[in-house]
Enzyme design. Structure first.
Site, PDB file in Angstrom:
ATOM      1  N   LYS A 217       7.084  -5.870  14.118  1.00  0.00           N
ATOM      2  CA  LYS A 217       8.033  -6.496  13.186  1.00  0.00           C
ATOM      3  C   LYS A 217       9.438  -6.219  13.674  1.00  0.00           C
ATOM      4  O   LYS A 217       9.761  -5.087  14.060  1.00  0.00           O
ATOM      5  CB  LYS A 217       7.812  -5.889  11.810  1.00  0.00           C
ATOM      6  CG  LYS A 217       8.866  -6.221  10.784  1.00  0.00           C
ATOM      7  CD  LYS A 217       8.378  -5.779   9.436  1.00  0.00           C
ATOM      8  CE  LYS A 217       9.491  -5.501   8.472  1.00  0.00           C
ATOM      9  NZ  LYS A 217       8.998  -5.152   7.154  1.00  0.00           N
TER      10      LYS A 217
HETATM   11  C1  5RP Z   1      11.474  -1.219   5.197  1.00  0.00           C
HETATM   12  C2  5RP Z   1      10.672  -2.342   5.659  1.00  0.00           C
HETATM   13  C3  5RP Z   1      10.639  -3.545   4.799  1.00  0.00           C
HETATM   14  O1  5RP Z   1       9.305  -3.849   4.566  1.00  0.00           O
HETATM   15  C4  5RP Z   1      11.341  -4.657   5.482  1.00  0.00           C
HETATM   16  O2  5RP Z   1      12.682  -4.329   5.635  1.00  0.00           O
HETATM   17  C5  5RP Z   1      11.100  -6.040   4.891  1.00  0.00           C
HETATM   18  O3  5RP Z   1      11.806  -6.242   3.810  1.00  0.00           O
HETATM   19  P1  5RP Z   1      13.126  -7.132   3.764  1.00  0.00           P
HETATM   20  O4  5RP Z   1      12.684  -8.549   4.005  1.00  0.00           O
HETATM   21  O5  5RP Z   1      13.635  -6.891   2.397  1.00  0.00           O
HETATM   22  O6  5RP Z   1      14.040  -6.671   4.865  1.00  0.00           O
HETATM   23  O7  5RP Z   1      10.060  -2.316   6.683  1.00  0.00           O
HETATM   24  O8  5RP Z   1      11.774  -0.416   6.236  1.00  0.00           O
END
Ligand code: 5RP
Length: 296
Positions: free
Chosen positions: A203
């Site tokens: 991610k």
């Molecule tokens: C926190 C994360 C969150 O799941 C990620 O940031 C996704 O959420 P957003 O779309 O609100 O950024 O990994 O560290």
């Protein structure tokens, strides 16, 4: 005794037909074992090869983030529209209905709060408990360039070893520190390190310039985080650009659950991710859903 008179002994072995084997729809995942692929198929749609993950794990370091104060009230109604839920084991056990039968990606690292140095995270869930919770994958934060970079990489490799033992995919989450530049060069570095060291998928954040080089140089699927809340049209546009440039989906939180109409928003995101709907059409779709059910 069964009557055998009517049993036909003609058989068809399809001798001229090669064994039917559909290719697995995710890049870099052909050589994974069946259990790992089956879990991934609970995250990524086998039809589109993409996913809309609903991220609600923010509380593990931020406490009750806006929109997540009452997950039972605000998030459970969204579950029907998500391919996957990303959350902590605390939220899973206390609030998420066990009848939720799609993939769960379990937050498996943690430790410091937002008040401290975040890169000092450690592994926070055993693989045994992840399997007990029947999750589709575990997620671990990797802080490339952070003060405790090596520790966070080691957290990931520990989970990769345990995940490989039991067929559980690991999502490497590239975390961006305040002092680091969010550009394609950094994202290429962080995502590639995660993939090289065994993350099943990664991610990261979308960047305006050169995101296609991030997806091209990462040998496993990439999903994008949504990041801070922005206008719905902009979030849909970002999702479209990311998919168009090779992302396999979104792991979106605040841009869905902090939307004025979260149920409309997640459905519009789905249209972009799974059907390549243009950002303009998706925004019109969002508005029409919002107008037909204004409270959501
Ligand atoms: C926190 C994360 C969150 O799941 C990620 O940031 C996704 O959420 P957003 O779309 O609100 O950024 O990994 O560290």
């Amino acid at each position: 005794m069964a009557d055998t008179d009517s049993i036909s002994d003609s058989k068809e072995f399809y001798l001229n037909t090669p064994q039917v084997a559909d290719p697995f729809p995710l890049k870099g995942c052909q050589n994974l074992d069946w259990g790992m692929k089956n879990r991934l198929a609970h995250i990524f749609s086998p039809k589109s090869g993409r996913t809309v993950m609903l991220a609600v794990d923010h509380g593990y370091f931020m406490g009750p983030t806006s929109g997540l104060e009452r997950i039972d009230v605000t998030i459970n109604p969204l579950l029907a529209y998500a391919d996957t839920l990303m959350c902590t084991r605390g939220i899973l056990r206390s609030i998420t209905p066990p009848t939720f039968n799609k993939g769960v990606v379990l937050r498996a690292s943690g430790g410091p709060s937002i008040l401290k140095e975040l890169s000092a995270e450690q592994v926070a869930v055993s693989m045994e408990d992840a399997i007990r919770l029947n999750v589709a994958a575990v997620a671990v934060q990797v802080f490339i360039g952070g003060e405790f970079e090596s520790r966070s990489v080691h957290n990931m490799t520990q989970l990769v070893d345990a995940g490989n033992r039991f067929g559980v995919p690991v999502l490497g989450v590239t975390a961006v520190g305040k002092q680091l530049t969010r550009d394609a060069q950094y994202m290429r570095l962080a995502t590639r390190i995660c993939a090289e060291l065994g993350a099943t998928y990664v991610k990261t954040y979308f960047v305006d310039q050169g995101f296609e080089t991030v997806t091209a140089s990462c040998p496993v699927p990439i999903v994008i985080a949504g990041g801070k809340k922005m206008p719905e049209a902009d979030a849909l546009n970002m999702a479209f650009q990311a998919i168009d440039q090779g992302a396999a989906g979104v792991d979106m939180g605040r841009n869905i659950f902090q939307s004025e109409a979260p149920i409309a928003m997640i459905q519009a995101v789905r249209k972009v991710v799974h059907e390549n709907m243009s950002p303009k059409e998706a925004f019109d779709y969002y508005r029409s859903l919002k107008e037909s059910a204004p409270s959501r």
